[in-house]
Design an enzyme around this catalytic site. Structure first.
Site, PDB file in Angstrom:
ATOM      1  N   ARG A 159       0.856  -1.186   0.000  1.00 55.71           N
ATOM      2  CA  ARG A 159       0.000   0.000   0.000  1.00 55.71           C
ATOM      3  C   ARG A 159       0.887   1.229   0.000  1.00 55.71           C
ATOM      4  NH1 ARG A 159      -1.991   1.018   4.375  1.00 55.71           N
ATOM      5  NH2 ARG A 159      -1.469  -0.755   5.693  1.00 55.71           N
ATOM      6  N   TYR A 163      -0.946  -3.687  -6.998  1.00 52.51           N
ATOM      7  CA  TYR A 163      -0.802  -4.374  -5.712  1.00 52.51           C
ATOM      8  C   TYR A 163      -2.142  -4.415  -4.967  1.00 52.51           C
ATOM      9  CZ  TYR A 163      -0.041  -5.327  -0.893  1.00 52.51           C
ATOM     10  OH  TYR A 163      -0.198  -5.868   0.359  1.00 52.51           O
ATOM     11  N   GLY A 209      -3.657  -4.210  -1.946  1.00 54.42           N
ATOM     12  CA  GLY A 209      -4.242  -3.201  -1.056  1.00 54.42           C
ATOM     13  C   GLY A 209      -4.612  -1.914  -1.779  1.00 54.42           C
ATOM     14  N   LYS A 224      -9.636  -2.147   1.624  1.00 57.31           N
ATOM     15  CA  LYS A 224      -9.304  -0.961   2.420  1.00 57.31           C
ATOM     16  C   LYS A 224     -10.064   0.271   1.920  1.00 57.31           C
ATOM     17  CE  LYS A 224      -6.214  -3.270   4.771  1.00 57.31           C
ATOM     18  NZ  LYS A 224      -6.479  -3.644   6.154  1.00 57.31           N
ATOM     19  N   HIS A 282     -11.037  -1.595  11.536  1.00 59.15           N
ATOM     20  CA  HIS A 282      -9.945  -2.479  11.112  1.00 59.15           C
ATOM     21  C   HIS A 282      -9.776  -3.561  12.180  1.00 59.15           C
ATOM     22  CE1 HIS A 282      -5.432  -2.586   9.680  1.00 59.15           C
ATOM     23  NE2 HIS A 282      -6.140  -3.541   9.128  1.00 59.15           N
ATOM     24  N   SER A 338      -1.282  -3.025  11.173  1.00 60.48           N
ATOM     25  CA  SER A 338      -0.829  -4.040  10.208  1.00 60.48           C
ATOM     26  C   SER A 338       0.442  -4.696  10.749  1.00 60.48           C
ATOM     27  CB  SER A 338      -0.530  -3.378   8.865  1.00 60.48           C
ATOM     28  OG  SER A 338      -1.644  -2.624   8.451  1.00 60.48           O
ATOM     29  N   CYS A 345       0.800  -7.029  13.072  1.00 59.94           N
ATOM     30  CA  CYS A 345       0.854  -7.367  14.499  1.00 59.94           C
ATOM     31  C   CYS A 345       0.187  -8.713  14.777  1.00 59.94           C
ATOM     32  CB  CYS A 345       0.180  -6.291  15.335  1.00 59.94           C
ATOM     33  SG  CYS A 345       1.174  -4.835  15.581  1.00 59.94           S
ATOM     34  N   LYS A 396      -2.875 -10.061  13.342  1.00 58.53           N
ATOM     35  CA  LYS A 396      -4.351 -10.157  13.402  1.00 58.53           C
ATOM     36  C   LYS A 396      -4.848 -11.484  12.842  1.00 58.53           C
ATOM     37  CE  LYS A 396      -6.948  -6.769  11.812  1.00 58.53           C
ATOM     38  NZ  LYS A 396      -6.231  -5.897  10.875  1.00 58.53           N
ATOM     39  N   ASP A 418      -9.759  -9.110   9.310  1.00 61.91           N
ATOM     40  CA  ASP A 418      -9.234  -7.772   8.986  1.00 61.91           C
ATOM     41  C   ASP A 418     -10.240  -6.635   9.196  1.00 61.91           C
ATOM     42  OD1 ASP A 418      -7.000  -6.241   8.084  1.00 61.91           O
ATOM     43  OD2 ASP A 418      -7.935  -6.006   6.132  1.00 61.91           O
ATOM     44  N   SER A 465       4.768 -10.320   0.857  1.00 59.23           N
ATOM     45  CA  SER A 465       4.093 -11.217  -0.086  1.00 59.23           C
ATOM     46  C   SER A 465       2.811 -11.752   0.555  1.00 59.23           C
ATOM     47  CB  SER A 465       5.019 -12.356  -0.505  1.00 59.23           C
ATOM     48  OG  SER A 465       5.517 -13.029   0.630  1.00 59.23           O
ATOM     49  N   ARG A 466       1.869 -12.140  -0.278  1.00 59.39           N
ATOM     50  CA  ARG A 466       0.508 -12.390   0.226  1.00 59.39           C
ATOM     51  C   ARG A 466      -0.086 -13.682  -0.283  1.00 59.39           C
ATOM     52  NH1 ARG A 466      -1.865  -8.242   3.655  1.00 59.39           N
ATOM     53  NH2 ARG A 466      -0.232  -6.681   3.757  1.00 59.39           N
ATOM     54  N   ARG A 502       2.394  -3.209  19.231  1.00 58.71           N
ATOM     55  CA  ARG A 502       3.691  -3.737  19.657  1.00 58.71           C
ATOM     56  C   ARG A 502       4.344  -2.720  20.559  1.00 58.71           C
ATOM     57  NH1 ARG A 502       6.763  -7.472  16.371  1.00 58.71           N
ATOM     58  NH2 ARG A 502       5.334  -8.297  14.824  1.00 58.71           N
ATOM     59  N   GLY A 525      -1.061 -19.299  20.140  1.00 64.34           N
ATOM     60  CA  GLY A 525      -2.198 -19.974  20.764  1.00 64.34           C
ATOM     61  C   GLY A 525      -2.362 -19.612  22.234  1.00 64.34           C
TER      62      GLY A 525
HETATM   63  C1  OXD Z   1      -3.102  -4.157   6.034  1.00 70.02           C
HETATM   64  C2  OXD Z   1      -3.669  -5.326   5.368  1.00 70.02           C
HETATM   65  O1  OXD Z   1      -2.123  -3.582   5.526  1.00 70.02           O
HETATM   66  O2  OXD Z   1      -4.613  -5.904   5.909  1.00 70.02           O
HETATM   67  O3  OXD Z   1      -3.627  -3.779   7.088  1.00 70.02           O
HETATM   68  O4  OXD Z   1      -3.209  -5.690   4.272  1.00 70.02           O
HETATM   69 MN    MN Z   2      -5.400  -4.852   7.570  1.00 69.48          MN
END
Ligand code: OXD
Ligand code: MN
Length: 592
Positions: A69, A197, A199, A206, A226, A248, A250, A252, A277, A376-377, A408, A502
């Protein structure tokens, strides 16, 4: 596919500007999707992976200058700058339309314009909203088919209504200097140019489900956040739902798909993923807050996803998945990324598509030397997730017991604390922050304030957004309780002292016990803290001293943080609600 005159005249206008060779409607059928996959493979846009090991999976590489992004190129073009606020980039709308017109004019010459009618949320439900994305990228079409609910059923649900979000995307020349991700909230319009890309180009995510939706939510009395949504089922079979917002990167997706520690599993505890998300939140008839995940898939970060960190995500990506910018294992035509396992492929192409030598990997130059790009996704189908919630397709959503904020923080935030009430909880969200934690060197990095994890995603003035949170608190008769967690606390040497993953379930159980008034807590300067005895550490290698440390408030680092918060509030500007300053003053007094 439709006679809707609003849709037709808008598409005509966009086609007259972009000049595609042809226009193709996406109907949502498997046959059409398969044809598009074949076409993308024939041009090299996608690579089909090993059908036996990764059925119906594909690899795509973006341009090397187009891998994330771009906040600096993302704009909220409300009629006045004041409405967008100081945190967003803003350009006067008619000027921006003028700039974009130049970039879009003729940008689809020689190409096909795909028309993607999509619904965020279950088609036709009260929560759902419809968008139409026009794009010249098959990659975008195939991703949208996973991430949203697409096709004829959506256009049928729209009928003759003008109530849809208009999205125009063109890859154009992928020129970084002229890359624009632009929102015109007052016109329900999104325009994205010169990027490929996710995002920036999967406009339902988003751009619509957070930026435009947050603007609509304020107007219409609901919230777009979010946040992941998870359900925690106890051995009696009752499920309680938690929404959690983290900046982002962390974890999720990991928390959303958490697998409980073994002794909890044996007792019958389960975690169900509703979303990883985005949450749309509305007040239900029963006076509680209800959440839906408007998405239909996961666009997750691949590196670091493995059998330990997130086995459910890994399982989800084993079929029907599009991988972007990961490493290509040429020996068996599969994919690999850093942190998947300890067996980097010997015969492989890196995320750029160049021959890759894993022995040259240097963690100080990940982008230059890694097999997979750090961002990478995987784009994966939500219903392929082994722990997808039975409520995933619910038209009412799920009732929310707790909202959890996190970031964090090496020292400042304890493992968990509870806010005193909704207003204080809103304040806790507004001061959320993340630091770069350099675990090896013990260095504490730079703090970035990221209120409610929405800094890059609020479609209007951040001060007004906090006001909207406060206003919502007044109209939810039975609001969720608000908490803050920090999985990233470190010791003096910079080592993480909480196991995370966990084991975070142990903290979620304390949170739910608080929601049900089943456990006492002690009041501190920052909120209610757990008694150490109430956090279950059975089976963990954590000393009493470490647990105490995790649950203490480091007053000196809080005092230092207050200075940073004040600077941030000043940056947000005049529209910061008075209540936020009252909370800040009260916190400062309590810290002494
Ligand atoms: C972010 C995502 O950047 O979910 O928050 O891709
Ligand atoms: Mn996100």
């Amino acid at each position: 596919m439709t006679n809707n005159k609003h849709v037709i005249s808008w598409i005509d206008e966009m086609a007259a500007m972009t000049c595609p060779d042809k226009i193709v409607w996406i109907d949502g059928s498997e046959a059409q999707a398969e044809e598009l996959r074949k076409e993308a493979c024939s041009t090299g846009e996608m690579i089909k992976l090993n059908e036996e090991l990764l059925p119906n999976c594909y690899l795509h590489r973006t341009a090397v200058n187009d891998v994330a992004r771009v906040e600096g190129r993302t704009f909220i073009c409300t009629p006045t700058k004041e409405e967008a606020g100081n945190i967003n980039n803003w350009v006067e709308p008619s000027e921006m339309y003028g700039r974009l017109k130049k970039l879009f004019t003729g940008s689809m010459k020689g190409k096909t314009m795909y028309v993607i009618p999509y619904s965020m949320g279950v088609v036709g439900s009260d929560f759902a909203k419809i968008g139409i994305e026009l794009t010249d990228s098959i990659y975008v079409v195939l991703n949208m088919l996973i991430m949203t609910r697409v096709g004829k059923k959506v256009i049928d649900a729209l009928g003759d209504s003008p109530d849809f979000i208009k999205g125009l995307h063109s890859k154009a020349d992928l020129d970084e200097e002229n890359r624009y991700i632009v929102h015109f909230p007052q016109d329900n319009t999104i325009m994205s140019v010169n990027s490929g890309y996710g995002g920036n180009v999967l406009l339902g995510k988003k751009c619509f489900a957070l930026r435009i939706a947050s603007y609509l939510g304020r107007k219409e009395g609901w919230m777009a956040e979010h946040m992941l949504i998870l359900g925690l089922e106890n051995p009696e079979g009752e499920t309680k739902y938690i929404c959690a917002a983290f900046p982002s990167a962390c974890g999720k997706t990991n928390l959303a798909m958490l697998i409980p520690p073994e002794h909890y599993r044996k007792m019958g505890y389960k975690v169900w993923c509703v979303g990883d998300d985005i949450a749309w939140l509305r007040v239900g008839k029963d006076g509680r807050l209800w959440a839906v995940n408007p998405e239909n898939g996961f666009f997750g970060v691949a590196p670091g996803t493995n059998e330990h960190s997130n086995p459910n995500a890994l399982a989800t990506t084993r079929r029907d998945t599009i991988f972007t910018n990961v490493c290509h294992n040429l020996d068996n035509n599969t994919v690999w990324w850093e942190g998947l396992d300890n067996n980097p492929p010997k015969n492989a192409l890196n995320w750029r598509g160049e021959p890759w030598d894993y022995t040259k990997y240097d963690k100080n130059d990940k982008v230059g030397t890694s097999g997979a790009h750090p961002n990478s996704r995987f784009t994966a189908v939500a219903k392929n997730c082994p722990c997808i919630s039975p409520e995933f397709d619910s038209v009412t959503g799920v009732p929310v017991s707790a909202i959890v904020f996190g970031g964090r923080r090496a020292r400042t935030a304890p493992l968990v604390y509870q806010s005193f009430n909704w207003q204080h909880g809103t304040f806790v969200g507004s001061i959320m922050a993340s630091e770069t934690t350099a675990a090896a060197s013990g260095a504490v990095g730079v703090v970035r304030r990221d209120p409610m994890a929405m800094r890059p995603f609020v479609g209007y003035n951040m001060g007004d957004y906090w006001k909207h949170w406060l206003d919502m608190g007044k109209v939810i008769p039975n609001p969720p309780k608000i908490f803050h967690v920090n999985w990233f606390r470190t010791d003096d040497k910079g080592n993480f002292i909480w196991p995370g993953f966990g084991d975070n379930m142990r903290v979620l159980l304390w949170i739910l016990a608080r929601c049900e008034n089943k456990v006492e807590a002690r009041e501190s300067a920052i909120g209610y803290l757990p008694y150490a005895k109430d956090i279950d550490t059975s089976g963990l290698d954590i000393s009493d001293a470490t647990l105490e440390d995790l649950l203490t408030v480091d007053k000196e680092s809080w005092k230092a943080d207050i200075k940073n918060i004040k600077e941030f509030y000043a940056l947000v500007g005049d529209r910061v609600p008075g209540e936020m300053y009252e909370e800040l003053d009260a916190l400062e007094k309590r810290l002494g």
